[in-house]
Write an enzyme that holds these catalytic residues in place. Sequence first.
Site, short mmCIF file in Angstrom:
data_model
loop_
_atom_site.label_atom_id
_atom_site.label_comp_id
_atom_site.label_asym_id
_atom_site.label_seq_id
_atom_site.Cartn_x
_atom_site.Cartn_y
_atom_site.Cartn_z
N PHE A 126 -57.79 -30.47 -34.97
CA PHE A 126 -58.98 -31.26 -34.61
C PHE A 126 -59.26 -32.34 -35.67
CE2 PHE A 126 -63.48 -32.18 -34.06
CZ PHE A 126 -63.53 -32.36 -32.68
N ASP A 195 -60.33 -22.38 -39.12
CA ASP A 195 -61.34 -22.96 -38.25
C ASP A 195 -61.40 -22.10 -36.98
OD1 ASP A 195 -62.81 -24.46 -36.42
OD2 ASP A 195 -62.08 -26.38 -37.18
N TYR A 220 -72.33 -24.04 -31.55
CA TYR A 220 -72.77 -24.58 -30.26
C TYR A 220 -71.78 -24.39 -29.12
CZ TYR A 220 -70.22 -28.60 -32.29
OH TYR A 220 -69.28 -29.40 -32.90
N LYS A 221 -70.61 -23.84 -29.42
CA LYS A 221 -69.62 -23.62 -28.35
C LYS A 221 -69.85 -22.23 -27.76
CE LYS A 221 -66.19 -26.52 -30.70
NZ LYS A 221 -66.15 -27.71 -29.84
N ARG A 365 -60.00 -30.84 -19.63
CA ARG A 365 -60.04 -29.51 -20.25
C ARG A 365 -61.08 -28.65 -19.54
NH1 ARG A 365 -61.58 -28.51 -26.54
NH2 ARG A 365 -63.56 -29.24 -25.73
C1 PLP Z 1 -61.62 -27.19 -33.92
C2 PLP Z 1 -62.90 -27.90 -34.15
N1 PLP Z 1 -63.38 -28.04 -35.41
C3 PLP Z 1 -64.54 -28.68 -35.65
C4 PLP Z 1 -65.29 -29.22 -34.62
C5 PLP Z 1 -66.58 -29.97 -34.87
O1 PLP Z 1 -67.13 -29.76 -36.10
P1 PLP Z 1 -68.65 -30.16 -36.39
O2 PLP Z 1 -69.49 -28.96 -36.08
O3 PLP Z 1 -68.67 -30.50 -37.83
O4 PLP Z 1 -69.01 -31.30 -35.52
C6 PLP Z 1 -64.84 -29.09 -33.31
C7 PLP Z 1 -65.64 -29.68 -32.21
O5 PLP Z 1 -65.28 -29.74 -31.08
C8 PLP Z 1 -63.61 -28.43 -33.08
O6 PLP Z 1 -63.15 -28.32 -31.83
#
Ligand code: PLP
Length: 406
Positions: A126, A195, A220-221, A365
């Site tokens: 990402f 991550d 938030y996911k 997706r």
């Molecule tokens: C793998 C991954 N890492 C990080 C993030 C986003 O990070 P942040 O919470 O800092 O916006 C996402 C967002 O979709 C993601 O899919």
Amino acid sequence: MMPTPTQLAALDAADPLAHARARFRLPPGVIYLDGNSLGPLPAALPERLAQTVAGEWGDGLIRSWNDAGWIDLPVTLGAAIAPLVGAEPAAVVACDSVSLNLFKLASAALALRPGRRTILMEASDFPTDAYVMQGLARLAGVTLKRVPRAELVTALDADVALLLLSHAHYVTAEVHDMAAMSAAAHAVGALTLWDLSHSAGALVVQLDADGIDFAVGCGYKFLNGGPGAPAFAYLARRHWETALPALTGWMGHAAPFDFAADFAPAAGARRLLTGTPPILAMRALEAGVATFADIDIAQAEAKSRQLVALFAAGAATLPGVTVDAPPQGRHGAHVIIRHPEARRVMTALIARGVIGDMRPPDAMRFGFPALTTRFADVGTALAALQAVLDSGEWQEERFAPRGMVS
Ligand SMILES: Cc1ncc(COP(=O)(O)O)c(C=O)c1O
């Protein structure tokens, strides 16, 4: 093969997680296949927030930092998240964003491995993970090495301070064997940072048992904490005394209210905190995490995998789209369907009440969170996708790209 309504109804009837959908407020007429990007609204959240606003803030005022436990919320919420990722309660704190937590933990890793000059990560990961590491590499004078998945293990050498990986990939849904990759990193003396944005709340994760050093995850996911919800950070017990991020703040101080001149880290994962916690957002995330009460994550992972398999098999029968075959074995809770005009097709699909997202240039997706997705939704979504493709309506002017589709 297209799943039949009878087959899907039977799967819903036998679904041990079917009851969890009532924990959410979902709009009628919508099939929501984007909970992997922004989880839906937990049913209990509005009242909990209203009570926080009116009672804790309105009536309690500043007393609520103690009386309502606000000051400890990053830690108590972290403890609530911990079992979802196989961590002991005190190893997790809820704070900041995934991006910020990546910076904090990666910088701590560099400090723990002085003399080593490389951060290793997967090339297709990402973007924010790469952007944060690029900034850190510039600051710390180290090299960021980005290699394809198949070359990760051979790229591990004695110069690597940190291996940064996503557990479940945000596009391909491929899953790394966390224990094996961590062991490979440790074998050359490197530390590991994971991550968990596409894993926490969707897949079984065993941070403590797998010997992970550091991890971050998204609120938030799948955790359903609301737009821009705080993230979380994990610090393995063996690093509690020694890990020190380059970004430190008063909430991570051993005694913040002593207002001492110099930083002295709090014990354990609390040292990862920086500034004042956003209490309203924290309460919302708390309600999101509560939707996992009594949920067996192994069951959730298996259900999502079944939903993905059914959707992918059905979509493969449709003309004009190609399906990225879900990875063999374990994988994330989403799948990619490709179409040269993915943005238009997704916009047309959303107009029919089926919400997924798209990743340029050609990927649609679809996410299948186990707590909210019914097997019947797979059939409804496939029928809508078929209608969009058969009618050719996606070519109409009203579906022309404008602004941003997530
Ligand atoms: C793998 C991954 N890492 C990080 C993030 C986003 O990070 P942040 O919470 O800092 O916006 C996402 C967002 O979709 C993601 O899919």
